[in-house]
Design a protein around this motif. Structure first.
Motif, short mmCIF file in Angstrom:
data_model
loop_
_atom_site.label_atom_id
_atom_site.label_comp_id
_atom_site.label_asym_id
_atom_site.label_seq_id
_atom_site.Cartn_x
_atom_site.Cartn_y
_atom_site.Cartn_z
N VAL A 199 -14.47 -12.96 32.54
CA VAL A 199 -14.60 -13.56 33.87
C VAL A 199 -15.01 -15.01 33.69
O VAL A 199 -16.06 -15.28 33.10
CB VAL A 199 -15.62 -12.81 34.74
CG1 VAL A 199 -15.69 -13.44 36.13
CG2 VAL A 199 -15.25 -11.33 34.85
N SER A 200 -14.20 -15.91 34.20
CA SER A 200 -14.47 -17.33 34.05
C SER A 200 -14.47 -17.99 35.41
O SER A 200 -13.53 -17.80 36.20
CB SER A 200 -13.42 -17.98 33.14
OG SER A 200 -13.59 -19.39 33.10
N VAL A 201 -15.52 -18.78 35.69
CA VAL A 201 -15.62 -19.54 36.93
C VAL A 201 -15.83 -21.00 36.54
O VAL A 201 -16.77 -21.33 35.81
CB VAL A 201 -16.79 -19.06 37.81
CG1 VAL A 201 -16.88 -19.90 39.08
CG2 VAL A 201 -16.62 -17.59 38.17
N ALA A 202 -14.94 -21.85 37.00
CA ALA A 202 -15.02 -23.28 36.70
C ALA A 202 -14.95 -24.06 38.01
O ALA A 202 -14.07 -23.81 38.84
CB ALA A 202 -13.88 -23.70 35.77
N ALA A 203 -15.88 -24.98 38.19
CA ALA A 203 -15.94 -25.78 39.41
C ALA A 203 -15.79 -27.25 39.08
O ALA A 203 -16.32 -27.73 38.06
CB ALA A 203 -17.27 -25.54 40.14
N ASP A 204 -15.07 -27.97 39.92
CA ASP A 204 -14.97 -29.41 39.80
C ASP A 204 -15.30 -30.04 41.15
O ASP A 204 -15.89 -29.39 42.02
CB ASP A 204 -13.58 -29.85 39.30
CG ASP A 204 -12.45 -29.29 40.15
OD1 ASP A 204 -12.68 -29.06 41.36
OD2 ASP A 204 -11.34 -29.08 39.63
N ASP A 205 -14.91 -31.27 41.35
CA ASP A 205 -15.29 -31.97 42.58
C ASP A 205 -14.55 -31.47 43.81
O ASP A 205 -15.01 -31.68 44.94
CB ASP A 205 -15.02 -33.48 42.42
CG ASP A 205 -15.89 -34.10 41.35
OD1 ASP A 205 -16.95 -33.52 41.06
OD2 ASP A 205 -15.50 -35.16 40.80
N THR A 206 -13.40 -30.82 43.63
CA THR A 206 -12.57 -30.43 44.78
C THR A 206 -12.40 -28.93 44.94
O THR A 206 -12.12 -28.47 46.05
CB THR A 206 -11.19 -31.08 44.69
OG1 THR A 206 -10.55 -30.65 43.47
CG2 THR A 206 -11.30 -32.60 44.70
N SER A 207 -12.51 -28.15 43.87
CA SER A 207 -12.17 -26.74 43.97
C SER A 207 -13.00 -25.91 43.00
O SER A 207 -13.68 -26.44 42.11
CB SER A 207 -10.67 -26.52 43.68
OG SER A 207 -10.37 -26.93 42.35
N VAL A 208 -12.92 -24.61 43.20
CA VAL A 208 -13.55 -23.62 42.32
C VAL A 208 -12.45 -22.67 41.86
O VAL A 208 -11.71 -22.14 42.69
CB VAL A 208 -14.67 -22.85 43.02
CG1 VAL A 208 -15.33 -21.87 42.06
CG2 VAL A 208 -15.70 -23.80 43.59
N ARG A 209 -12.36 -22.46 40.55
CA ARG A 209 -11.30 -21.64 39.98
C ARG A 209 -11.90 -20.40 39.32
O ARG A 209 -12.84 -20.51 38.53
CB ARG A 209 -10.50 -22.44 38.95
CG ARG A 209 -9.33 -21.67 38.34
CD ARG A 209 -8.59 -22.52 37.32
NE ARG A 209 -7.46 -21.81 36.74
CZ ARG A 209 -6.25 -21.79 37.25
NH1 ARG A 209 -6.01 -22.46 38.37
NH2 ARG A 209 -5.27 -21.12 36.67
N LEU A 210 -11.35 -19.26 39.68
CA LEU A 210 -11.78 -17.98 39.10
C LEU A 210 -10.63 -17.40 38.28
O LEU A 210 -9.48 -17.41 38.72
CB LEU A 210 -12.17 -17.00 40.21
CG LEU A 210 -12.39 -15.53 39.79
CD1 LEU A 210 -13.65 -15.41 38.93
CD2 LEU A 210 -12.47 -14.62 41.00
N ARG A 211 -10.98 -16.89 37.10
CA ARG A 211 -9.98 -16.24 36.24
C ARG A 211 -10.61 -14.99 35.65
O ARG A 211 -11.65 -15.04 35.01
CB ARG A 211 -9.52 -17.16 35.13
CG ARG A 211 -8.39 -16.59 34.26
CD ARG A 211 -7.95 -17.59 33.20
NE ARG A 211 -6.79 -17.13 32.47
CZ ARG A 211 -6.83 -16.35 31.38
NH1 ARG A 211 -8.02 -15.95 30.91
NH2 ARG A 211 -5.72 -15.97 30.78
N VAL A 212 -9.96 -13.84 35.90
CA VAL A 212 -10.41 -12.55 35.36
C VAL A 212 -9.26 -11.97 34.57
O VAL A 212 -8.17 -11.73 35.10
CB VAL A 212 -10.85 -11.58 36.49
CG1 VAL A 212 -11.32 -10.27 35.89
CG2 VAL A 212 -11.93 -12.20 37.35
N SER A 213 -9.50 -11.75 33.27
CA SER A 213 -8.44 -11.30 32.38
C SER A 213 -8.95 -10.15 31.52
O SER A 213 -10.13 -10.12 31.14
CB SER A 213 -7.97 -12.46 31.48
OG SER A 213 -6.95 -12.02 30.60
#
Length: 379
Positions: free
Chosen positions: A310-324
């Motif tokens: 489970v990976s959660v990465a946030a930047d200035d505009t969005s939040v990205r979730l990836r579950v593999s």
């Protein structure tokens, strides 16, 4: 009028029926030469040319059977019912006219209630008039009724199955909207509480500290703007008769609780990167819900999986979730249309202005990705 009969007559057409697909053109391309060849090589036809012309003239009704089911049935069965009385021979004795069975199927599959009743009367009249004209025997008439009833029942059964799935899909979307509305309701309540507290503090300090009142107004303005943005995006709260859920809404940092090795099944590793401090509660709650659903699906359906990332990465505009996961493909996983669980995840992401997708990895395993804007519902 009997309530069941009234319900049948008031049954609407199936919405968004496909007009023409490649299968329709394949049917026309197959049956058109077949009709011509039967007319050439079958010697027992009483009027070969007339049968071939009539068969070819009625064949295009296949192309409009979904959008105009009653009209196609009325034209095809009406013409062939009258033909034996004015022409030598019955064109429906051609073996290639079996494509007529598709029309009553389409009538029950796509047509409305009144269309189904009227169209069925055309079909019954055709079979009855053929027996009256002497072109078919009583046994053939009974067999014809049985065949027509069978294909009509098949059309009705597939229609019921499709409508049941549509109702279930709507129920899943509504349930997801309820959950999102509850999360947004908690967020709005937080902002309104902050507004009330700061207003009370500003009133108490206004007599002796005018600057404190100004600061309170600035805070109130900020909190009110946030609350208004959440309110504009909040869907109707549909709690029905269920008691209110008093548990606090989950946050994105709660995803770390999904990590660890369970008694059975694959291990779950969680990685969170980026600044998540000022993330709106609606976005944080949605990311948690999506991650939780993805991990649950992976543990349930990923065969022989040893690891879920489970990976959660946030930047200035969005939040990205990836579950593999690294499991094998499973028949329980959707290969075409998304399942109801994934459908609910897509609905939640879409309501917040983001996207959610899932699919198999090139080598093995399954991956769910979701991208939500930091502004969340305000987007």
């Amino acid at each position: 009028m009997h309530p069941r009969l009234r319900a049948l007559l008031e049954e609407p057409r199936v919405p968004d029926a496909p007009a023409r697909v490649w299968r329709d053109w394949v049917l026309v391309a197959v049956f058109a030469p077949a009709i011509v060849l039967e007319g050439i090589f079958r010697p027992d036809l009483e009027w070969r040319a007339g049968s071939v012309v009539m068969g070819l003239a009625l064949l295009p009704t296949l192309l409009w059977r979904r959008t105009h089911p009653l009209a196609t049935v009325a034209i095809a069965f009406g013409v062939t019912a009258v033909a034996p009385f004015v022409l030598p021979g019955d064109p429906c004795v051609m073996y290639t006219m079996t494509w007529f069975l598709v029309l009553p199927y389409a009538l029950l599959r796509w047509g409305g209630g009144r269309e189904a009743v009227i169209g069925s009367a055309f079909v019954a009249a055709k079979v009855g008039l053929s027996a009256l004209a002497g072109t078919i025997s009583i046994g053939e008439m009974i067999a014809g009724f049985a065949v027509m009833f069978g294909v009509s029942t098949l059309g009705a059964a597939l229609r019921f199955r499709a409508s049941a799935r549509a109702r279930e899909r709507d129920r899943v979307k509504l349930l997801e909207r309820e959950r999102l509305a509850r999360d947004l309701h908690d967020t709005v309540a937080h902002h309104v509480s902050a507004i009330a507290i700061r207003a009370q503090a500003g009133i108490a300090a206004s007599a002796t500290q005018p600057d404190a009142a100004v600061d309170a107004l600035r805070v109130i303005e900020t909190e009110a703007s946030r609350a208004l943005a959440e309110m504009r995006a909040m869907v109707r709260v549909l709690r029905r008769d269920q008691p209110a859920d008093l548990a606090p809404s989950p946050r994105v940092t709660d995803i770390e609780r999904l990590a660890g090795r369970f008694r059975a099944g694959p291990a779950v590793d969680v990685e969170i990167r980026g600044d998540l401090d000022d993330l709106p509660p609606s976005v944080g709650s949605a990311i948690y819900r999506l991650a939780q659903e993805s991990v649950t699906n992976a543990r349930r359906h990923a065969r022989h999986a040893t690891r879920i990332e489970v990976s959660v990465a946030a930047d200035d505009t969005s939040v990205r979730l990836r579950v593999s996961d690294d499991g094998e493909a499973s028949a329980a996983r959707p290969s075409g249309a998304p399942g109801f669980g994934l459908m609910g995840m897509m609905e939640r992401a879409d309501l917040l202005g983001g996207t959610c997708a899932a699919g198999p990895n090139p080598d093995r395993g399954w991956t769910v990705t979701a991208v939500l804007p930091r502004t969340g519902a305000a987007a």
